[in-house]
Design a protein around this motif. Sequence first.
Motif, mmCIF file in Angstrom:
data_model
loop_
_atom_site.group_PDB
_atom_site.id
_atom_site.type_symbol
_atom_site.label_atom_id
_atom_site.label_comp_id
_atom_site.label_asym_id
_atom_site.label_seq_id
_atom_site.Cartn_x
_atom_site.Cartn_y
_atom_site.Cartn_z
ATOM 1 N N PRO A 1 73.747 -25.224 63.350
ATOM 2 C CA PRO A 1 74.607 -26.303 62.824
ATOM 3 C C PRO A 1 76.086 -25.934 62.734
ATOM 4 O O PRO A 1 76.934 -26.705 63.229
ATOM 5 C CB PRO A 1 73.993 -26.591 61.442
ATOM 6 C CG PRO A 1 72.545 -26.236 61.605
ATOM 7 C CD PRO A 1 72.566 -25.016 62.477
ATOM 8 N N PRO A 2 76.476 -24.780 62.156
ATOM 9 C CA PRO A 2 77.917 -24.474 62.146
ATOM 10 C C PRO A 2 78.476 -24.221 63.540
ATOM 11 O O PRO A 2 79.641 -24.528 63.806
ATOM 12 C CB PRO A 2 78.016 -23.219 61.271
ATOM 13 C CG PRO A 2 76.656 -22.625 61.249
ATOM 14 C CD PRO A 2 75.721 -23.782 61.377
ATOM 15 N N ALA A 3 77.660 -23.675 64.434
ATOM 16 C CA ALA A 3 78.132 -23.463 65.804
ATOM 17 C C ALA A 3 78.351 -24.795 66.508
ATOM 18 O O ALA A 3 79.327 -24.974 67.246
ATOM 19 C CB ALA A 3 77.137 -22.603 66.569
ATOM 20 N N LEU A 4 77.445 -25.755 66.290
ATOM 21 C CA LEU A 4 77.623 -27.084 66.883
ATOM 22 C C LEU A 4 78.891 -27.757 66.348
ATOM 23 O O LEU A 4 79.534 -28.538 67.056
ATOM 24 C CB LEU A 4 76.407 -27.961 66.578
ATOM 25 C CG LEU A 4 75.127 -27.660 67.358
ATOM 26 C CD1 LEU A 4 73.968 -28.479 66.810
ATOM 27 C CD2 LEU A 4 75.314 -27.942 68.849
ATOM 28 N N ALA A 5 79.244 -27.433 65.109
ATOM 29 C CA ALA A 5 80.440 -28.020 64.504
ATOM 30 C C ALA A 5 81.719 -27.364 65.002
ATOM 31 O O ALA A 5 82.818 -27.800 64.645
ATOM 32 C CB ALA A 5 80.354 -27.908 62.984
ATOM 33 N N GLY A 6 81.593 -26.312 65.825
ATOM 34 C CA GLY A 6 82.755 -25.662 66.398
ATOM 35 C C GLY A 6 83.337 -24.547 65.566
ATOM 36 O O GLY A 6 84.424 -24.040 65.862
ATOM 37 N N ASN A 7 82.630 -24.127 64.521
ATOM 38 C CA ASN A 7 83.138 -23.071 63.660
ATOM 39 C C ASN A 7 82.967 -21.700 64.291
ATOM 40 O O ASN A 7 81.992 -21.450 65.017
ATOM 41 C CB ASN A 7 82.394 -23.084 62.315
ATOM 42 C CG ASN A 7 82.653 -24.350 61.535
ATOM 43 O OD1 ASN A 7 83.787 -24.773 61.364
ATOM 44 N ND2 ASN A 7 81.582 -24.973 61.059
ATOM 45 N N ASP A 8 83.881 -20.792 63.996
ATOM 46 C CA ASP A 8 83.662 -19.387 64.313
ATOM 47 C C ASP A 8 82.511 -18.877 63.449
ATOM 48 O O ASP A 8 82.302 -19.338 62.322
ATOM 49 C CB ASP A 8 84.920 -18.572 64.054
ATOM 50 C CG ASP A 8 85.947 -18.722 65.167
ATOM 51 O OD1 ASP A 8 85.766 -19.609 66.012
ATOM 52 O OD2 ASP A 8 86.939 -17.968 65.169
ATOM 53 N N LEU A 9 81.787 -17.888 63.985
ATOM 54 C CA LEU A 9 80.536 -17.503 63.341
ATOM 55 C C LEU A 9 80.302 -16.013 63.479
ATOM 56 O O LEU A 9 80.519 -15.431 64.535
ATOM 57 C CB LEU A 9 79.379 -18.272 64.001
ATOM 58 C CG LEU A 9 77.987 -18.140 63.402
ATOM 59 C CD1 LEU A 9 77.908 -18.850 62.062
ATOM 60 C CD2 LEU A 9 76.949 -18.733 64.361
#
Length: 406
Positions: free
Chosen positions: A33-41
């Motif tokens: 989910p955070p990766a789909l939102a474009g966040n660095d991870l």
Amino acid sequence: MNFDQLNLDPRLMEGVRSAGYATPTPIQAAAIPPALAGNDLIGTAQTGTGKTAAFVLPILQRLLSGPRRRTRALIVTPTRELAEQINATIRALGSASGVRSATIYGGVPMPPQERALRDGVEILVACPGRLLDHIDQGNARLDGIEVLVLDEADRMFDMGFLPAVRRILKQVPAKRQTMLFSATFPPEIEQLAAQALRNPQRVAVGLTQPAATVTHALYPVPQHLKTGLTLELLKHTDTRSVLIFTRTRHRASRLARQLERSGYRVTSLHSDRTQNQRQAALDGFRNGTYQVMVATDIAARGIDVASISHVINYDIPDTADAYIHRIGRTGRAEREGDAFTLVTPEDDATVKMIERAVGQRIPRETIAGFDYSAPVPENTQFAGRSQQPRGQAGGRGGSQQRRPSR
């Protein structure tokens, strides 16, 4: 959570279903989910937990819109085996997407890689050294990169690749999404993360713990009897899929020859083998042509074979993290597995370190009928740590009671 809740493109859901994925693993549920939102991870997870799909699916989702035949995603990984494993996942999950990918690594001729780069691919999976070769020769341009993944960052540090990774960072746009995955975070990796990522979200699953489905055992033995005890272990073990780790490539080759002379279908995997030989070894091990693979630590994070039932550490690894990654080759995807480690008296300190890391005392085992007191044969040298015979090895008596017949 199930994959339907992730709102993936129907073409990716087709790939998910074809690959046999049912519900997301914990690292996938946390990271996608955070990766789909474009966040660095920043992601940390034990091996065998589905980490690759956790970054591949968000990349594929992003690339389904926008220009094609231009390199928009770069995945940097330390070994050619990992590169091929990641590329296989991309092709499986993206089978209906039309997204193109290629692998770039050393040990093979450059012209086919040059052609792939010239023809255009959306995802590039690369080892640092060969990627820099292509950049220096003008074959690869990274100015269109939108997503950068640094996979197995601690392993890249161990292999001396961090200077090359920092050079690659200078070649990609500053405005990008970056995901970094690492099993451990020594200071050098923390510094790299600070340089490469912006306000990253952190997800962590199963830190520094082996899979609960793996059963551990230590087998005390004098150094010169390791090969004999390994053969004895194999006699008591279902040998459809056994992975054996040695400390050096020379010992891997020698042990493979000895096991082959004893009637086992054996292959080996180490840095002296060509890429074609390594790929043939992996393919043969996956499809059952070979019962046993003898490997160095090059395979600790580079083998994706779900059916490995037993891991044998012919030589104990030097660190607890290496131990966890080695035994993580079995017990994958919640299957049961066994991990056996041959230990000499000189390994006591390492054993204690591993036991502290895994939070349990690992049982000591012996095999009934094996002569632990046999002397060193005259005029025989064996590689490894200097070790004189100490007589009967310690541990509980009895034959293998826990060995499953899988």
